[in-house]
Scaffold this motif. Structure first.
Motif, mmCIF file in Angstrom:
data_model
loop_
_atom_site.group_PDB
_atom_site.id
_atom_site.type_symbol
_atom_site.label_atom_id
_atom_site.label_comp_id
_atom_site.label_asym_id
_atom_site.label_seq_id
_atom_site.Cartn_x
_atom_site.Cartn_y
_atom_site.Cartn_z
ATOM 1 N N ARG A 283 79.860 66.698 -89.966
ATOM 2 C CA ARG A 283 80.067 65.996 -91.232
ATOM 3 C C ARG A 283 80.364 64.502 -91.054
ATOM 4 O O ARG A 283 80.399 63.747 -92.019
ATOM 5 N N THR A 308 76.462 71.621 -87.949
ATOM 6 C CA THR A 308 77.568 72.482 -88.365
ATOM 7 C C THR A 308 77.234 73.057 -89.755
ATOM 8 O O THR A 308 76.272 72.626 -90.397
ATOM 9 N N SER A 341 84.269 68.271 -85.968
ATOM 10 C CA SER A 341 85.716 68.357 -85.735
ATOM 11 C C SER A 341 86.084 69.397 -84.685
ATOM 12 O O SER A 341 87.068 69.258 -83.982
ATOM 13 N N ASN A 360 83.671 61.512 -81.507
ATOM 14 C CA ASN A 360 84.439 61.669 -82.744
ATOM 15 C C ASN A 360 85.388 60.481 -82.874
ATOM 16 O O ASN A 360 85.947 60.018 -81.877
#
Ligand SMILES: Cc1cc2nc3c(=O)[nH]c(=O)nc-3n(C[C@H](O)[C@H](O)[C@H](O)COP(=O)(O)OP(=O)(O)OC[C@H]3O[C@@H](n4cnc5c(N)ncnc54)[C@H](O)[C@@H]3O)c2cc1C
Length: 397
Positions: A283, A308, A341, A360
């Motif tokens: 995301r 994802t 994540s 990330n």
């Protein structure tokens, strides 16, 4: 089985008790607590409810004689004699479990003209391959296969049976488990065994919020399915161990009225499971058009791209590109996650990848717990640099 009993007289603070339940299964009515259908018998209230809740077994089960059930068996998953590789992965795990309790490893192979293929299984360290070679088992017929499988269990009495979570295994295992009125845990991600031969079946539960340890202490055999690419396959050895033993079985017991006329093979799809290199969009990718970056990185690495679940839910990519508990399980040589994540549900589908490279912006992101290489930064800055450097290294730029 059992049921939850509320000792209303022991309730002091109704609101505090209601808050214990993570599923909202308790309701206050006329100063009493009622349990509604959302209850999942997690027994958290029994632990934390200061005696207000009690779990009562509703079935008085006779104790099973565990010493009468020995060995860890693996179902040989195959289509027309072509063995699915998950079988070898399960043999590897079965060997590990059986060694802990000092018991044998068995394989159960059902089909027609499979004697020679059965020999192959002995290269992987199985003590005995039980072969039921019958014309009624030529094609996968759930009724006949379940009947022969049951005959194997009645004869051998294995303590535990592992089945691949393939289209065949997912149909067969529940039918056999129901026949023996025993437990079956689907899609285990970790398996262990106790000294008393209780199989510890671990899998994500309640939406992946916990890793549940599931036991079948009162029934035998214990049954578990495991997806492909979750366990490690042992190396094939040149020498063979163990032996092939025919499973004597009276064909009159095959009572299925189903006749398989032909089997049509589906065109083989090259999916994300087959890629050596995978680049994954999470995301952190802000717009559908930005997936171009992910595709470019995958392309320059001669790999494929995946995503994802939220990206599938947005309609950006097809479900077959989703990694995770409700998606595909992958085990590439290299996986690069971009703006992911690292939820338990995602990680369950990729944690066995050889090398995990994670990008990330959040240094505390869970994905870094499983990553071999961690890059804290913005994927929009890092990916173009990576592409440029790889291109330079290859003399493309
Ligand atoms: C029963 C159940 C099954 C599920 N099955 C799956 C499944 O199979 N697969 C799956 O993926 N999910 C599954 N989920 C959903 C899962 O719980 C998570 O919601 C999902 O994995 C989160 O996806 P994500 O990491 O892309 O998004 P997020 O959790 O929102 O993470 C986005 C990450 O991107 C980082 N980020 C933001 N901007 C940037 C940037 N510019 N550069 C770099 N990093 C950035 C953020 O720091 C964040 O860590 C399931 C959930 C349930 C309840």
């Amino acid at each position: 089985m059992g049921k939850l009993i509320v000792h209303q007289e022991k309730i002091q603070d109704i609101d505090a008790l209601i808050k214990i339940c993570p599923f909202g299964a308790m309701e206050a009515r006329d100063g009493k607590i009622e349990i509604n259908s959302a209850c999942r018998l997690c027994k958290l209230c029994v632990k934390r409810g200061n005696g207000a809740f009690e779990f009562v077994e509703t079935e008085n089960l006779p104790a099973v004689d565990k010493s009468a059930w020995r060995g860890v068996a693996v179902y040989v998953d195959h289509v027309e004699g072509k063995i699915h590789p998950v079988t070898y992965e399960l043999i590897g795990k079965a060997r590990e479990l059986a060694a802990k309790i000092n018991q044998p490893v068995y394989a159960i192979f059902l089909g027609e003209d499979i004697e020679r293929t059965a020999q192959e299984i002995l290269h992987y360290g199985v003590d005995k391959v039980f072969v039921c070679d019958k014309k009624e088992l030529r094609a996968f017929n759930i009724e006949n296969y379940a009947t022969a499988f049951a005959a194997f269990i009645n004869k051998v009495k294995p303590a535990a049976i592992l089945v691949g979570a393939t289209p065949v295994g997912r149909q067969l295992a529940p039918r056999v488990a129901a026949h023996f009125r025993t437990g079956l845990t689907a899609d285990c991600t970790v398996l262990d065994i106790r000294e008393n031969t209780d199989l510890v079946q671990i899998r994500p539960a309640f939406g992946g919020n916990i890793m549940a340890e599931i036991l079948t202490p009162n029934h035998r055999p214990q049954m578990a399915t495991v997806r492909y690419k979750i366990m490690d396959a042992p190396k094939r050895r040149d020498e063979i161990f163990g032996s092939v033993e025919p499973l004597e079985f009276d064909s009159a017991k095959f009572t299925s009225k189903v006749e398989v006329l032909s089997v049509t093979e589906k065109p083989r799809e090259i999916g994300i499971e087959n890629a050596d290199v995978l680049v994954v969009a999470g995301r952190g990718v802000k717009k559908k058009e930005d997936l171009k970056l992910i595709r470019e990185l995958a392309e320059i690495l001669n790999g494929d791209f995946a995503c994802t679940r939220p990206l599938v839910e947005n309609g950006w990519l097809e479900p077959k590109r989703q990694i995770g508990l409700s998606g595909r399980t992958v085990r590439p040589k290299l996986i690069i996650t971009c703006g992911v994540s690292g939820s338990v549900q995602f990680v369950a589908g990729m944690e066995h990848s050889e090398k995990i490279f994670a990008i990330n912006t959040d240094p505390k992101a869970s994905i870094f717990k499983v990553a071999n290489f961690a890059v804290v930064g913005d994927l929009y800055e890092i990916i173009p640099k990576l592409i440029e450097q790889i291109a330079q290294g290859r003399g493309i730029a």
